[in-house]
Design a protein around this motif. Sequence first.
Motif, short mmCIF file in Angstrom:
data_model
loop_
_atom_site.label_atom_id
_atom_site.label_comp_id
_atom_site.label_asym_id
_atom_site.label_seq_id
_atom_site.Cartn_x
_atom_site.Cartn_y
_atom_site.Cartn_z
N SER A 1 0.85 -1.19 0.00
CA SER A 1 0.00 0.00 0.00
C SER A 1 0.88 1.24 0.00
CB SER A 1 -0.91 0.02 1.24
OG SER A 1 -0.14 0.27 2.40
N SER A 2 0.26 2.40 -0.12
CA SER A 2 1.02 3.64 -0.11
C SER A 2 1.19 4.19 1.29
CB SER A 2 0.30 4.68 -0.98
OG SER A 2 -1.00 4.93 -0.47
N ARG A 3 0.68 3.51 2.30
CA ARG A 3 0.74 3.98 3.67
C ARG A 3 1.66 3.10 4.51
NH1 ARG A 3 -4.16 6.96 4.44
NH2 ARG A 3 -4.18 8.37 2.64
N THR A 4 2.43 3.75 5.38
CA THR A 4 3.29 3.02 6.31
C THR A 4 2.73 3.03 7.72
OG1 THR A 4 4.62 4.96 6.87
CG2 THR A 4 5.31 3.67 4.96
N LYS A 5 1.72 3.90 7.95
CA LYS A 5 1.14 4.07 9.29
C LYS A 5 2.18 4.59 10.29
CE LYS A 5 -3.18 2.68 8.72
NZ LYS A 5 -4.35 3.48 9.10
N THR A 6 3.16 5.35 9.79
CA THR A 6 4.20 5.92 10.63
C THR A 6 4.30 7.42 10.38
OG1 THR A 6 5.47 3.86 10.54
CG2 THR A 6 6.64 5.82 11.28
N VAL A 7 4.38 8.19 11.45
CA VAL A 7 4.41 9.66 11.36
C VAL A 7 5.62 10.17 12.13
CG1 VAL A 7 3.17 11.80 11.84
CG2 VAL A 7 1.89 9.73 11.26
N GLY A 8 6.39 11.07 11.52
CA GLY A 8 7.48 11.72 12.22
C GLY A 8 6.95 12.85 13.10
N LEU A 9 7.42 12.91 14.35
CA LEU A 9 6.98 13.94 15.30
C LEU A 9 8.21 14.57 15.94
CD1 LEU A 9 4.96 15.47 17.09
CD2 LEU A 9 4.85 13.44 18.56
N GLN B 1 -5.91 5.74 15.74
CA GLN B 1 -6.18 5.50 14.32
C GLN B 1 -5.13 4.56 13.73
OE1 GLN B 1 -8.96 6.61 12.83
NE2 GLN B 1 -9.52 7.45 14.84
N ASN B 2 -4.45 3.82 14.63
CA ASN B 2 -3.47 2.78 14.23
C ASN B 2 -2.21 3.34 13.59
OD1 ASN B 2 -5.21 0.60 15.06
ND2 ASN B 2 -6.41 0.97 13.21
N TYR B 3 -1.83 4.56 13.99
CA TYR B 3 -0.58 5.15 13.52
C TYR B 3 0.47 5.12 14.63
CZ TYR B 3 -2.39 6.85 9.09
OH TYR B 3 -2.91 6.92 7.83
N SER B 4 1.72 4.85 14.24
CA SER B 4 2.85 4.92 15.16
C SER B 4 3.59 6.24 14.93
CB SER B 4 3.82 3.76 14.93
OG SER B 4 3.19 2.52 15.17
N THR B 5 4.26 6.72 15.97
CA THR B 5 5.00 7.98 15.84
C THR B 5 6.49 7.73 16.06
OG1 THR B 5 4.42 8.42 18.16
CG2 THR B 5 3.17 9.58 16.47
N ARG C 1 10.56 5.59 5.08
CA ARG C 1 9.20 5.65 4.56
C ARG C 1 8.26 6.08 5.67
NH1 ARG C 1 7.05 1.31 0.45
NH2 ARG C 1 5.54 3.00 0.42
N ILE C 2 7.75 7.29 5.59
CA ILE C 2 6.79 7.80 6.55
C ILE C 2 5.60 8.36 5.78
CG2 ILE C 2 8.48 8.31 8.37
CD1 ILE C 2 8.26 11.28 7.44
N ASP C 3 4.49 8.52 6.47
CA ASP C 3 3.30 9.08 5.83
C ASP C 3 3.25 10.60 5.92
OD1 ASP C 3 2.42 6.60 5.08
OD2 ASP C 3 1.11 6.32 6.81
N GLY C 4 4.11 11.19 6.74
CA GLY C 4 4.11 12.63 6.89
C GLY C 4 4.77 13.01 8.21
#
Length: 335
Positions: A58-66, A90-94, A117-120
Amino acid sequence: MAYVTIREVAQRAGVSVSTVSRALNHAGRVSQVTEARIEQIAKELDYIPDSRARAMRSSRTKTVGLLVPDIRNGYFADLAYAIQDTLFKQNYSTFIGTSSESGSRQDAFIMSILSQRIDGAIIVPQGEQTKALRQLVARGLPVIFVDRHVKGMRDVPVVDSDPFPGMESALRDVRDHGFSKVGYVSGPVLDSPSLQERELAFRQVASRLFGEENLFVESTSFDQASCASVLHRMSDVGADAMIFGYSPDAVRAMSLLNDTGATPGEEMSMISFDDLDLFSLSSPKISVISQQVQEIGHKGARLFLDMLAGKEIEFHERVKTIYIPRGSLGTPRIR
């Protein structure tokens, strides 16, 4: 330690690998009974889905940089927790980093997450725009700023606080306690648009309530000596009530008062931005202008998720500050 594979889960369940994948991803075409049995077997085997394989499908990794300035600071710890908690639901990791109020460390973190690879990313930015910030935005990933904005980067959505409501209430309380002069310690204001706006709020509201000639504004750097010299100058001009726009300066002031045996609300009355745990645990408790950090964090995370979903968003969301009076505001000293 050998990790359990999806093939082993399939063998135990007596189904195909694709059926296990559909069941664990809730992708349909699997009966509820079979899905429940596969989930139970996966749990018994301590199976952990391969996030890399999911990302390739998929195009999503469910990972967000914070990125926050200092995770040890109670305000930023609360902000990070609120963001992380909202995303987790929402099942996202940071992937959390700290800049230590350093532009170079901020940029190093950004370059690091750009190589993964992060989603944002959700960023508490440092000062002016940098090459790394521009690269992050140019990548086309969802990016938002929280708590602070960056001049010249209006295409990045921002969630921050509006300092005017809390400042108005705080200064009215200072006036109602009988003070005719008031000081403001703005913090390291040169590199922070947010601290600059707080100082502007103070100047506009206080000049109306006290008169321009009765306002005293000082900035500080990041050390104890700088804060001490500012407090001495304030005292010399008779400004016994002070508002701190930068909570680390208020903490330093409390330490200096303690070293001399003085008490907030007696020798010096004080109000600080940010409702740190320390302020409600001290004696007397410190009056604060709260930015409602939990609300900023939740709004920031929800805005990020809306961007991911392609929804229309507000590019600048503000949370009203609120004044919380406590015991650190006394009465003017007799000189």
